[in-house]
Scaffold this active site. Structure first.
Site, mmCIF file in Angstrom:
data_model
loop_
_atom_site.group_PDB
_atom_site.id
_atom_site.type_symbol
_atom_site.label_atom_id
_atom_site.label_comp_id
_atom_site.label_asym_id
_atom_site.label_seq_id
_atom_site.Cartn_x
_atom_site.Cartn_y
_atom_site.Cartn_z
ATOM 1 N N ASP A 143 0.897 -1.222 -0.116
ATOM 2 C CA ASP A 143 0.190 0.205 -0.038
ATOM 3 C C ASP A 143 1.380 1.283 -0.286
ATOM 4 O O ASP A 143 0.681 2.140 0.281
ATOM 5 C CB ASP A 143 -1.192 -0.313 1.254
ATOM 6 C CG ASP A 143 -2.416 -0.384 0.429
ATOM 7 O OD1 ASP A 143 -2.332 -1.372 -0.592
ATOM 8 O OD2 ASP A 143 -3.288 -0.920 2.583
ATOM 9 N N ASP A 204 7.974 -6.249 9.449
ATOM 10 C CA ASP A 204 9.077 -6.397 10.071
ATOM 11 C C ASP A 204 9.451 -7.347 10.649
ATOM 12 O O ASP A 204 10.585 -7.583 11.764
ATOM 13 C CB ASP A 204 9.401 -4.619 11.408
ATOM 14 C CG ASP A 204 7.808 -4.765 11.885
ATOM 15 O OD1 ASP A 204 6.734 -5.390 12.067
ATOM 16 O OD2 ASP A 204 8.389 -5.102 13.249
ATOM 17 N N ASP A 296 -7.167 -7.575 13.921
ATOM 18 C CA ASP A 296 -7.351 -8.404 14.222
ATOM 19 C C ASP A 296 -7.740 -9.312 15.574
ATOM 20 O O ASP A 296 -7.710 -10.366 15.478
ATOM 21 C CB ASP A 296 -5.247 -9.113 14.283
ATOM 22 C CG ASP A 296 -4.972 -7.838 15.346
ATOM 23 O OD1 ASP A 296 -6.145 -6.764 15.733
ATOM 24 O OD2 ASP A 296 -4.274 -7.494 15.355
#
Length: 541
Positions: A143, A204, A296
């Site tokens: 994105d 990450d 989530d």
């Protein structure tokens, strides 16, 4: 003679009027003092006592939550209630006839947004996962709005594709729904229909090569399991004091909260990354939703209410990065505190009215998962230890029991410290730091509950990757001084000043020694208010 009498009368008349005025002034002073005394006695003191009582109740709630989670986690360790002993998880091996077809098709999703410092780490780790090449598909959902970063990510994907990896680079024209929107859009591609499971990693995260071999078997052999969550391992935990303190909180979350939830109810909050989902469970729960900033947790709660089970694997780890700048950490904590509060507001009646889970599980989700852990814990930390106790020093009529001031917070602190024994000597710094951060978490909770202005604010947590190692000769002191005076954190400074006033008053007028705590806590607020915390990003980044 007449003039002298007149003069005498004038002098005494003036004195008389002065006496009357003084008396009236004294009377007004007495009346004001009496009014203040009555207001203080019948309004302020009851309010402070009520605040103390509510904070003590909330403290007991948090203590009960921490104790119960700790005991369940201890039970799992002592009696070896490990997932490998509870669920079937035989390794998947290639069949002589079907070959690699014995392995399920796995989609690996890597959502990212302008991740210049870390995109190579996550893509490289995903491409090095040990799994048959024809049974894995890596999907990079980019994105990025920076054209330079976009081009770098695309080149990285092309490089791995040329090496024979089944990798797809996907973009979209807008950032609607942020991460949830990207994941939802990623599942719409036709090739995803071939996949049975999805492994998700933030930009990450660097999973170990055997990650899929350790997690996917649980899903293959247990059709009622929707999610397998692994533990996070932090590569920059020793970068600065702030990351060491974060590690203490995160280790407790994984070693106690996640393990206890997995052991007790086979339910916990999905951490948003380093987990593997059954695609059928995602569809059954209604798919990804972007109504909050914790997509989530939203998916996990909905799947849990459908009766799906979750498994936490504490010995399966994925390397990740902690936010090492104070600005990045504040944004992250706002999202992590505001999102759950807003989700609780939106899902309360769904949880109450669902018929697919037991009343006990409904109580667990409402009380333990949301109220005690994600609402009350933030509210009581700031309200009690940074506002109510300091304010009580101005009212000698208000007495706070010793168990509420010392015993409960000490017990909670010690239970939080068990996750990272090597950092036990930092426990005082952890307390001071967490109390400062509770200011922002408390504020975020109210924003989420009342759906105020920043309720849907999504700012991607900045990652530094290997930038600091690549530029070790940067003059940190000069940059630190510049940043400190350029922009202050006004809320921290205001609370620090308030605590300093309470420190002075308690030292001068009381004998309770609260100032021993107030003073270092005020210094902590000032330090973080001036920005003297965390890693400083070099100017030539």
């Amino acid at each position: 003679m007449i003039e002298e009498i007149s003069k005498f009368q004038s002098v005494w008349a003036g004195r008389f009027y002065e006496m009357v005025a003084s008396y009236e002034g004294l009377l007004r002073s007495v009346q004001i003092a009496d009014a203040w005394y009555m207001f203080r006695l019948f309004v302020l003191v009851p309010i402070v006592r009520l605040a103390v009582m509510l904070c003590l109740i909330m403290s007991l709630m948090v203590l009960f939550e921490k104790t119960s989670m700790g005991l369940i986690s201890l039970y799992a360790k002592v009696f070896r209630r490990r997932p490998y002993r509870v669920y079937k998880c035989d390794p998947i091996v290639a069949d002589e006839e079907s070959g690699s077809a014995a392995f399920p098709m796995v989609l690996v999703q890597i959502p990212m947004y302008n991740e210049k410092e870390v995109y190579r780490l996550s893509i490289g780790a995903a491409c090095n996962l040990e799994w048959p090449g024809d049974r894995i598909l890596i999907q990079v959902l980019d994105d990025s709005t920076d054209p330079v970063v976009k081009d770098l990510v695309k080149q990285e994907c092309t490089m791995w594709f040329d090496k024979g990896k089944n990798i797809r680079y996907e973009t979209r024209t807008n950032r609607k729904g942020y991460k949830a929107g990207a994941l939802k859009e990623g599942m719409k591609h036709p090739y995803v229909n071939e996949c049975e499971f999805i492994a998700m990693f933030d930009a990450d995260f660097q999973p170990e090569p055997d990650f899929l071999k350790r997690t996917v078997p649980f899903l293959v052999h247990n059709p009622d399991i929707a999610l397998v969550q692994s533990r996070w391992l932090f590569v920059n935990a020793n970068e600065c004091l702030m990351t060491r303190i974060q590690q203490m909180s995160m280790d407790y979350h994984f070693k106690v909260e996640q393990e206890a939830g997995s052991t007790l109810n086979a339910f916990f909050g999905y951490n948003g990354t380093a987990g593997v989902w059954r695609i059928g469970a995602i569809h059954d729960a209604g798919g990804w939703a972007d109504r909050t900033t914790v997509e989530d947790m939203d998916l996990a709660v909905r799947a849990g209410l459908k009766g799906w089970k979750f498994v936490y694997l504490g010995d399966t780890k994925a390397k990740s990065e902690l936010p090492s700048t104070f600005k990045a950490y504040r944004y992250q904590q706002h999202r992590w505190s505001c999102g759950p509060a807003n989700l609780f507001r939106k899902m309360f009646w769904d949880i109450v009215l669902t018929k697919k889970v037991s009343i006990y599980k409904k109580f667990y989700v409402i009380y333990h998962f949301f109220i005690a852990r994600r609402l009350v814990s933030h509210l009581v930390t700031f309200a009690f230890y940074c506002v109510v106790i300091p304010f009580s020093v101005f009212f000698s009529e208000v007495k706070i029991p010793i168990w509420g001031i010392i015993h409960i917070p000490t017990s909670i602190t010690l239970m939080n410290a068990v996750g990272t024994p090597r950092s036990f000597h930092l426990i005082v710094f952890w307390v001071l730091f967490e109390n400062v951060m509770s200011l922002h978490r408390c504020k975020a909770v109210f924003i989420g509950l009342f759906e105020a202005g920043r309720v849907n604010e999504w700012i991607v947590t900045e990652k530094l990757g290997d930038m600091m190692k690549a530029k070790p000769n940067i003059s940190i002191a000069k940059k630190l001084n510049f940043n400190a005076w350029k922009k202050f954190n006004k809320l921290e400074l205001a609370v620090g000043l308030y605590l300093l006033v309470c420190t002075w008053y308690d030292f001068k007028h009381n004998r309770d020694y609260y100032f021993v705590y107030f003073f270092p806590q005020s210094i902590a607020f000032f330090i973080m208010g001036f920005g003297y915390v965390g890693t400083i990003i070099p100017t030539d980044k």
